[in-house]
Design an enzyme around this catalytic site. Structure first.
Site, mmCIF file in Angstrom:
data_model
loop_
_atom_site.group_PDB
_atom_site.id
_atom_site.type_symbol
_atom_site.label_atom_id
_atom_site.label_comp_id
_atom_site.label_asym_id
_atom_site.label_seq_id
_atom_site.Cartn_x
_atom_site.Cartn_y
_atom_site.Cartn_z
ATOM 1 N N CYS A 152 -40.855 -10.110 62.259
ATOM 2 C CA CYS A 152 -40.896 -11.059 61.142
ATOM 3 C C CYS A 152 -40.360 -10.481 59.828
ATOM 4 C CB CYS A 152 -42.313 -11.601 60.988
ATOM 5 S SG CYS A 152 -42.406 -13.122 60.047
ATOM 6 N N HIS A 158 -44.950 -13.218 66.700
ATOM 7 C CA HIS A 158 -46.259 -12.595 66.545
ATOM 8 C C HIS A 158 -47.036 -12.917 67.819
ATOM 9 C CE1 HIS A 158 -45.723 -11.686 62.307
ATOM 10 N NE2 HIS A 158 -45.209 -12.883 62.152
#
Lengths: 267, 465
Positions: A94, A215
């Protein structure tokens, strides 16, 4: 055998349970009797320490924390880039993934320069565009997996044979990432948004560096991907092909399957 | 118009209750607000003497508001309260509907409302509270609330608009919450009186003398703690003013403690209260909830002995250490909804010598659809491998993997590993865990929010109250 993992900014870049990835590296090595050391590289770490690592990991973070990191990496960018170009394996999630690119354009148009290591850029289209949030399922790129035909094979891809070809996770990002010619996508989006919600790509691969929006955290539910990274790191370190002994992954695969099932309902 | 809305709302509430639908605490308000967006303002205009207490924070809202309500009622003060935890605008409107007369009159002195983190600014647009308590900010449901800093800056804007009539009570141990007070004070400058010194609350009651009265009060803990390093999943460990890493003289849990900034010298503000004689519930987190409630009640001049007797009579709120008896076995629910709350539950039951645990992980909207956060929970520190551990919920396998990686289990079959048992069906899981629990021991259930309601439904027939 032993392996040293460099965990970049563990307390600043660890917002979404990303430490799970480190725990998975640790346990899966320990269960195979591979000695593992996790080196925490906090603000002010020396580049010498980075050189001693066999595998790097950096997680996502809040905006304010990324400013602190940018300041710390300013003088280290050159060495960091060099290490990645010398095939240092790494997983970047991310915010870390975006950070390795050329730049990040904020919602108000302000440009935050990236490390320019991965050929990609990220833009936040502004407050009228929703964040890209939800469970995600991707199909790993065959080139990454080393399952393409023999003519396309490279020594790098040979070590990337994996048992499964899907990755599951949860994405939550405002920025849209667009890949340049210098990188390959990590995979194709089956369900979810991926890099930008438009071109069907997810993540990026450059040499042995892997960037992704997944994630979940990514590794516990994708043990095949965790093992692939461990294998790449060991083979690079010991300069020989290494076969990891198989582990009992039924529980992990059930967790993987839970997400696949959830998403199939929505197709 | 508003009388009609109250009538409609009361009817909806009644139907909902008789059908056991459990929507009686949101629907009436939802309907009223969609027909008259000024409904809350209108009702309050008719009830100018009703004083409002708002409680916000990631963890502890429900318990703190119930503590305040209990103390106020012991002091013979009439209170309305959103006790079912419906903490958005529609929950507040529903309380008015359910307790007002048809002529929109509320025969109460105080309204105690817990307020959702994101809704606090919206609620402050509708009313001027007598008190605002800000308990803490921890990472929680990042897919829904966004990051901690985002919530903090929304709160800052919202409380800066408050006038001097509102007394703000802040957790001094949470750097980001304390910072709201420090910045508020800097903004208001000399207009704001000095905070009350810590010795102040040794006196029996607060004098009404305006020169010592403050509209900014702080609570915090002065415990001696082993650790001076914030726990893993801590968010606010950098100075809110200058971004330098904070130092701590002591840490109670997560990022809460006696903090100071080595660079800009900002530090924890002076405490108005740091201990009380009675803590009705175990767990460090409940000390903060109790301090917040007692500080508020002391500043209302409620006598210590009244407060003390209220605390001794206190019954936990639903799902928050609530005890349920099932077939002569004891079940205790510890709502565990984010890393900090899960860690505090684990630590508390560890100290209670828990032998039987059932963890229930769901990923519905109220739980947060992203279950990544379970990897921020410190199972490694608090789980004894000798404990009977059962796991259920929508994402039971994710939790199973988490527990597997927290323990020294090498080969883990999907359903059973050592003393770890995974059962997707919640009813079966509860029965199994109850069966394994001897009559002399307690089954501790640690559920996420929607899982807690499902467990209550199975054990008591009712989701909420």
């Amino acid at each position: 055998m032993n392996l040293t993992i460099g965990w970049l900014y563990p307390d600043l870049m660890s917002t979404y349970g990303d430490r799970g990835n480190i725990i998975v590296f640790e346990k899966r090595c320990q269960w195979r009797k591979i000695d593992i050391e996790v080196k925490k590289l906090d603000v002010g770490f020396s580049m010498y320490e980075l050189e001693r690592c066999d595998l790097l990991f950096m997680g996502g973070a809040q905006d304010r924390q990324q400013t602190i990191i940018a300041k710390d990496l300013k003088d280290k960018t050159h060495v960091f880039k060099d290490i990645i170009n010398r095939n240092m394996p790494g997983l970047y999630i991310c915010g870390a993934y975006q950070f390795l690119g050329n730049y990040y354009k904020e919602a108000d148009g302000a440009i935050i320069p990236g490390l320019e290591i991965l050929d990609l850029y990220t833009e936040n289209p502004g407050p009228n565009h929703p964040r890209l949030i939800g469970n995600i399922l991707i199909e790993l790129d065959p080139v990454i997996l080393g399952t393409q035909n023999a003519a396309q094979r490279t020594p790098e891809s040979d070590s990337r044979q994996v048992r499964m070809t899907t990755l599951v996770g949860f994405e939550n990002h405002g920025g849209r990432t667009y890949l340049g010619l210098g990188v390959k996508p990590l995979g194709k989006v089956k369900v979810g948004f991926g890099n930008n919600g438009k071109d069907g790509t997810e993540g990026a691969v450059y040499k042995n560096s892997f960037g992704t929006y997944l994630h979940g955290p990514i590794l516990p539910k994708n043990p095949h991907f965790a093992d692939m990274l461990i294998k790449i790191a060991l083979e690079r370190k010991y300069k020989k092909p290494i076969d990891l002994s198989p582990l009992e992954d039924a529980l992990e695969l059930n967790a993987h399957e839970t997400v696949v099932k959830k998403l199939r309902i929505h197709i | 118009m508003n009388s009609l809305l109250i009538l409609i709302g009361k009817t909806v509430s009644l139907i909902s209750k008789s059908l056991n639908k459990g929507h009686g605490s949101t629907w009436p308000g939802h309907i009223a607000l969609s027909l008259n967006k000024n409904f809350i303002k209108d009702v309050l205009a008719k009830n100018p003497n009703l004083k409002i207490i708002l409680i916000a924070g990631t963890n502890g809202k429900t318990t703190t508001s119930k503590l305040i309500r209990t103390i106020l009622e012991h002091a013979k003060i009439r209170v309305v309260h959103n006790e079912s935890g419906a903490n958005l605008l529609n929950g507040i409107a529903s309380v008015f509907i359910n307790f007002a007369t048809i002529s929109t009159y509320l025969n109460y002195n105080y309204a105690v409302f817990e307020v959702d983190e994101n809704s606090l600014p919206l609620v402050l647009n509708e009313l001027i509270p007598h008190y605002v308590i800000l308990l803490n900010l921890f990472r929680d449901q990042l897919d829904r609330y966004g990051e901690v800093n985002t919530v903090a800056s929304k709160w800052q804007k919202a409380i800066e608009q408050l006038g001097h009539k509102t007394i703000v009570i802040l957790n001094a141990d949470d750097p980001q919450i304390a910072w709201l007070g420090l910045s508020l004070r800097a903004k208001r400058g000399n207009l704001l009186q000095e905070e009350i010194a810590s010795s102040y609350f040794d006196k029996l009651s607060i004098p009404r003398n305006d020169s010592t009265r403050s509209n900014l009060l702080y609570f915090g803990l002065n415990e001696k703690t082993k650790s001076k390093i914030p726990q893993h999943a801590s968010d606010s460990t950098y100075c809110p003013n200058c971004n330098t890493k904070l130092s701590y003289k002591s840490i109670s849990f997560s990022h809460l403690g006696n903090w100071h900034c080595p660079n800009c010298k900002d530090k924890r503000p002076k405490l108005s209260i740091s201990s009380v004689t009675t803590y009705p519930l175990p767990g460090m987190y409940n000390r903060y909830n109790t301090l917040a409630a007692v500080l508020l009640c002391r500043s209302l001049n409620i006598e210590l002995k009244v407060i003390d007797s209220a605390l001794q009579d206190f019954e936990p709120a639903f799902g928050r250490q609530e005890i349920i008896n099932v077939n002569s076995k004891k079940v205790q629910l510890f709502l565990s909804k984010n890393p900090t709350s899960f860690n505090q539950s684990l630590q508390t039951i560890y100290e209670l010598n828990a032998k039987n645990i059932l963890m229930v992980l769901n990923d519905k909207i109220p739980d947060g659809r992203d279950v990544s956060w379970i990897w921020d929970v410190d199972f490694e520190e608090y789980l004894d491998p000798q404990t009977n551990i059962a796991i259920s919920g929508d994402r039971c396998f994710d939790m199973g993997v988490r527990i597997k990686y927290s323990m020294e289990i090498k080969n883990c079959s999907p359903r059973e590993a050592g003393k770890l048992k995974i059962e997707e069906d919640l009813k079966k899981a509860i029965n199994m865990a109850l069966y394994e629990t001897p009559r002399t021991e307690i089954l501790y259930i640690l559920p996420t929010y929607s899982a807690m309601l499902e467990v209550r439904k199975i054990l008591t027939g009712k989701k909420i109250l």
